[in-house]
Scaffold this motif. Structure first.
Motif, PDB file in Angstrom:
ATOM      1  N   GLN A  20      10.354  36.532 146.269  1.00 43.69           N
ATOM      2  CA  GLN A  20       9.744  35.237 145.980  1.00 43.69           C
ATOM      3  C   GLN A  20      10.551  34.520 144.913  1.00 43.69           C
ATOM      4  OE1 GLN A  20       5.356  35.414 145.803  1.00 43.69           O
ATOM      5  NE2 GLN A  20       5.653  37.567 146.279  1.00 43.69           N
ATOM      6  N   GLU A 117       4.879  32.135 134.688  1.00 44.26           N
ATOM      7  CA  GLU A 117       4.707  32.662 136.050  1.00 44.26           C
ATOM      8  C   GLU A 117       4.458  34.167 136.047  1.00 44.26           C
ATOM      9  OE1 GLU A 117       4.421  30.943 138.818  1.00 44.26           O
ATOM     10  OE2 GLU A 117       4.815  29.018 137.849  1.00 44.26           O
ATOM     11  N   THR A 118       5.117  34.895 135.131  1.00 42.74           N
ATOM     12  CA  THR A 118       4.963  36.359 135.130  1.00 42.74           C
ATOM     13  C   THR A 118       3.669  36.784 134.431  1.00 42.74           C
ATOM     14  OG1 THR A 118       6.441  36.444 133.195  1.00 42.74           O
ATOM     15  CG2 THR A 118       7.419  36.934 135.342  1.00 42.74           C
ATOM     16  N   LYS A 120       0.969  35.012 134.213  1.00 39.39           N
ATOM     17  CA  LYS A 120      -0.089  34.601 135.140  1.00 39.39           C
ATOM     18  C   LYS A 120      -0.330  35.669 136.214  1.00 39.39           C
ATOM     19  CE  LYS A 120       0.784  31.146 138.146  1.00 39.39           C
ATOM     20  NZ  LYS A 120       1.389  29.813 138.397  1.00 39.39           N
ATOM     21  N   ARG A 121       0.742  36.368 136.576  1.00 34.37           N
ATOM     22  CA  ARG A 121       0.649  37.397 137.617  1.00 34.37           C
ATOM     23  C   ARG A 121       0.384  38.788 137.044  1.00 34.37           C
ATOM     24  NH1 ARG A 121       3.737  33.332 139.573  1.00 34.37           N
ATOM     25  NH2 ARG A 121       3.602  32.910 141.804  1.00 34.37           N
ATOM     26  N   ASP A 206       4.896  42.138 142.432  1.00 30.74           N
ATOM     27  CA  ASP A 206       3.841  41.138 142.204  1.00 30.74           C
ATOM     28  C   ASP A 206       4.159  40.207 141.033  1.00 30.74           C
ATOM     29  OD1 ASP A 206       2.588  42.458 144.198  1.00 30.74           O
ATOM     30  OD2 ASP A 206       1.024  43.365 142.954  1.00 30.74           O
ATOM     31  N   VAL A 207       4.670  40.779 139.942  1.00 33.03           N
ATOM     32  CA  VAL A 207       4.848  40.014 138.705  1.00 33.03           C
ATOM     33  C   VAL A 207       6.212  39.321 138.652  1.00 33.03           C
ATOM     34  CG1 VAL A 207       5.031  40.288 136.192  1.00 33.03           C
ATOM     35  CG2 VAL A 207       3.242  41.484 137.445  1.00 33.03           C
TER      36      VAL A 207
END
Ligand code: FE2
Length: 386
Positions: A20, A117-118, A120-121, A206-207
């Protein structure tokens, strides 16, 4: 037919479609070690590996609590940091882990977005985005934790023209041993505890938006005595590759377990540094006192033509010379690779370096695992930790 097997820089560019893009990474920015004596560590890495003096911060630059020496070789930047008093939290890290890697810094275009972004994940914050400035411009950095006490710092330097980071001054030295041909960080491996590998694979998926592009189970990575499992994570453009190991049950103690015992937790096991001419690089490193794992038996070298198959036709290196230097060779469908591993680089049997030359191959030397681990086990036996 054999492809063009010219040594490649980042041969995996744009091939990982499952990855991603919320965390675009431009490359490895620096690797920071917490060590007991940064001055001496920097001298060792200059002398033995041919790193060049690059940047410095300490009492002379107004840094009252810690000192850092930065050394550089081509794209590789290593930072050695020590505390200057007993209050620094760096002391606790060194007491627990010994000398080791604290920060694996990643070069990004936008550190605030990378942090947002990281976290948040699900990433655990190490430090929120902060700006540093000097006459050369400004940088933005932010950090998240990965396995153990290891940290990923995101480094945004597009508005900075200075040598390293604000707060550092250029380190000029009269002592400049010549480089040994090391060019960039090919991959960096983490050791994690029992049953933790998949947790950290999921973290990178995921992160960080990475993909798992190679896996090895304990049936593939084992010797008569010990076993481990490994999964290789990569970001989308293939510039950042992090294999993650965990120990597996076997008759004797896995090298991963030995690492976990002495590092007292998860951490960086090895940095693989790329060269375009491994024979020249390794010959120089040996002459400068670097110790490598002892060579595999004669049969290993006898079997090379069979192991390389078609790639044998384009192989330039002389097998006898590789054997003299204990360099290992492996091949996959894309080409071959040459690699060798140092003994641990500090007193605790924890971190070591790999030197690697890729001639098209994109793997990690799976064909060498058995020979390599048997060599490590002979060393473990001498340490009484097998
Ligand atoms: Fe490796």
């Amino acid at each position: 037919m054999a492809k063009d097997l010219k040594s490649v820089d980042y041969g995996l560019e744009k091939i990982f479609e499952g990855a991603q893009d919320f965390l675009p990474l431009l490359g490895t920015d620096y690797v920071e070690f917490y060590v007991g004596n940064a001055k001496q560590a920097a001298h060792f890495y200059k002398t033995a590996f041919g790193f060049q003096s690059y940047a410095y911060k300490g009492l002379e630059t107004g840094s009252r609590d810690e000192v850092s020496y930065v050394v550089k070789q081509d794209k590789i930047r290593l930072v050695f940091t020590s505390p200057l008093n007993s209050k620094s939290p760096i002391n606790d890290h060194i007491v627990k882990h010994g000398d080791g890697v604290k920060v694996v810094a990643l070069w990004v275009d936008d550190a605030r977005s990378a942090y947002e972004e990281t976290t948040k994940r699900g990433a655990k914050s190490y430090c929120e985005p902060f700006v540093e400035k000097d006459e050369q411009g400004e940088t933005v950095r932010a950090g998240i934790y990965t396995y153990g006490e290891t940290v990923h710092m995101f480094v945004e330097r597009k508005n900075y023209d200075g040598a390293f980071l604000p707060g550092y001054r250029v380190w000029e030295s009269d002592y400049n041993p010549s480089p040994t041909g090391l060019k960039y960080v090919d991959h960096m491996v983490g050791n994690v505890g029992w049953n933790q590998m998949n947790k950290w694979v999921k973290f990178y998926e995921d992160v960080m938006g990475f993909v798992n592009f190679l896996s090895f189970d304990d049936k593939q990575i084992h010797t008569e005595y010990s076993a481990l499992m490994s999964k290789v994570m990569s970001n989308g453009n293939g510039r950042i590759k992090f294999p993650i190991n965990e120990p597996a049950e076997a008759a004797k103690k896995s090298q991963i377990e030995e690492y976990l015992d002495f590092y007292e937790g998860a951490g960086v096991q090895h940095l693989a540094l790329a060269t375009d001419d491994i024979i020249k690089t390794v010959a120089q490193l040996k002459a400068r006192g670097i110790e490598f794992l002892p060579p595999p038996p004669q049969t290993y070298y006898d079997d090379i033509p069979q192991r390389l198959g078609e790639h044998m036709k384009v192989m330039k290196e002389d097998i006898e010379r590789l054997q003299e230097l204990s360099i290992l060779v492996d091949a996959d469908e894309d080409g071959y690779l040459l690699q060798i591993f140092t003994k641990p680089l500090q007193d605790r049997p924890t971190l070591f370096f790999e030197i690697i030359q890729r001639m098209g191959a994109k793997g990690f030397g799976a064909g060498n695992f058995k020979a390599l681990f048997e060599s490590i086990e002979r060393e473990q036996a001498q340490r009484g930790t097998l």
